[in-house]
Design a protein around this motif. Structure first.
Motif, PDB file in Angstrom:
ATOM      1  N   UNK A 212      -6.836 -22.467  42.795  1.00  0.00           N
ATOM      2  CA  UNK A 212      -6.223 -21.677  42.014  1.00  0.00           C
ATOM      3  C   UNK A 212      -6.177 -22.228  40.570  1.00  0.00           C
ATOM      4  N   UNK A 213      -5.028 -23.007  40.648  1.00  0.00           N
ATOM      5  CA  UNK A 213      -5.300 -23.275  38.872  1.00  0.00           C
ATOM      6  C   UNK A 213      -6.447 -24.070  38.459  1.00  0.00           C
ATOM      7  N   UNK A 214      -6.395 -24.842  38.654  1.00  0.00           N
ATOM      8  CA  UNK A 214      -7.632 -25.812  38.712  1.00  0.00           C
ATOM      9  C   UNK A 214      -9.687 -25.177  38.442  1.00  0.00           C
ATOM     10  N   UNK A 215      -9.104 -24.115  39.399  1.00  0.00           N
ATOM     11  CA  UNK A 215     -11.339 -23.260  38.370  1.00  0.00           C
ATOM     12  C   UNK A 215     -10.724 -22.013  37.736  1.00  0.00           C
ATOM     13  N   UNK A 216      -9.167 -21.209  37.557  1.00  0.00           N
ATOM     14  CA  UNK A 216      -8.706 -20.348  36.667  1.00  0.00           C
ATOM     15  C   UNK A 216      -9.329 -20.559  35.001  1.00  0.00           C
ATOM     16  N   UNK A 217      -9.270 -21.827  34.633  1.00  0.00           N
ATOM     17  CA  UNK A 217     -10.058 -21.587  33.727  1.00  0.00           C
ATOM     18  C   UNK A 217     -11.960 -21.033  33.305  1.00  0.00           C
ATOM     19  N   UNK A 218     -12.646 -21.509  34.283  1.00  0.00           N
ATOM     20  CA  UNK A 218     -13.330 -20.235  34.338  1.00  0.00           C
ATOM     21  C   UNK A 218     -13.555 -19.271  34.634  1.00  0.00           C
ATOM     22  N   UNK A 219     -12.598 -18.400  35.558  1.00  0.00           N
ATOM     23  CA  UNK A 219     -12.576 -17.277  35.653  1.00  0.00           C
ATOM     24  C   UNK A 219     -11.598 -16.987  34.571  1.00  0.00           C
ATOM     25  N   UNK A 220     -11.010 -16.884  34.329  1.00  0.00           N
ATOM     26  CA  UNK A 220     -10.466 -16.125  32.764  1.00  0.00           C
ATOM     27  C   UNK A 220     -10.990 -15.906  31.746  1.00  0.00           C
ATOM     28  N   UNK A 221     -12.295 -16.582  31.746  1.00  0.00           N
ATOM     29  CA  UNK A 221     -12.784 -16.096  30.479  1.00  0.00           C
ATOM     30  C   UNK A 221     -13.653 -14.803  30.553  1.00  0.00           C
ATOM     31  N   UNK A 222     -13.384 -14.485  31.784  1.00  0.00           N
ATOM     32  CA  UNK A 222     -14.152 -12.948  32.206  1.00  0.00           C
ATOM     33  C   UNK A 222     -12.708 -11.874  32.011  1.00  0.00           C
ATOM     34  N   UNK A 223     -12.911 -10.945  31.807  1.00  0.00           N
ATOM     35  CA  UNK A 223     -12.228 -10.181  31.898  1.00  0.00           C
ATOM     36  C   UNK A 223     -11.522  -9.283  33.499  1.00  0.00           C
ATOM     37  N   UNK A 224     -10.481  -8.670  34.046  1.00  0.00           N
ATOM     38  CA  UNK A 224     -10.795  -8.146  34.984  1.00  0.00           C
ATOM     39  C   UNK A 224     -11.547  -7.861  35.631  1.00  0.00           C
ATOM     40  N   UNK A 225     -12.506  -6.611  34.755  1.00  0.00           N
ATOM     41  CA  UNK A 225     -13.735  -5.787  34.993  1.00  0.00           C
ATOM     42  C   UNK A 225     -14.332  -6.641  35.241  1.00  0.00           C
TER      43      UNK A 225
END
Length: 149
Positions: free
Chosen positions: A118-131
């Protein structure tokens, strides 16, 4: 003789989509490989823990999920069992069948693995809004046909 491919905007979009999927897969696999290696696990073992994270399965079912022969699955489970990460027991539904499940140590390791991934992949996913994250999840699940084990 080279086959001719249709050209045009639709093909270009498809090519760009496939390229993006491949790049995302490579990045994801790099994270999974690194996390697995840090815990002396193979990618297949990592998949076993992910699959068993929320269920107890028969050996045959686990082998099917992974696309492995039963003999290969037995060796994989034997090694994890020796490390104290998996356990086997007769199936409550069919005493002739054997279920495989995470031991207490396996549950602990799986939770740590999940947190690291989760920590390692978060930079990719956090570039997106929750929606956008929810939309991407929906689209990926639809692409996979609900079989993301």
């Amino acid at each position: 003789m080279e086959e001719s491919r249709p050209a045009g905007p639709a093909v270009e979009v498809q090519d760009e989509l496939i390229d993006a999927l491949v790049q995302a897969s490579f990045m994801t696999m790099a994270v999974l490989s690194k996390v697995a290696a840090e815990h002396d696990l193979s990618l297949t073992q990592l998949r076993v823990f992910a699959i068993l994270r929320d269920r107890r399965l028969r050996m045959a079912g686990l082998a099917e999920y992974l696309g492995l022969e039963k003999s290969t699955m037995t060796g994989l489970v034997d090694r994890a069992e020796k490390r104290g990460l998996l356990e086997r027991a007769p199936s409550p539904a069919d005493r002739r069948a054997v279920d495989v499940f995470l031991s207490a140590a396996g549950i602990d390791l799986t939770e740590r693995l999940y947190a690291e991934i989760l920590r390692a992949l978060s930079p990719m996913t956090s570039a997106l809004s929750p929606t956008e994250q929810r939309r991407l999840q929906t689209l990926i699940e639809r692409m996979l046909g609900g079989s993301a084990a």
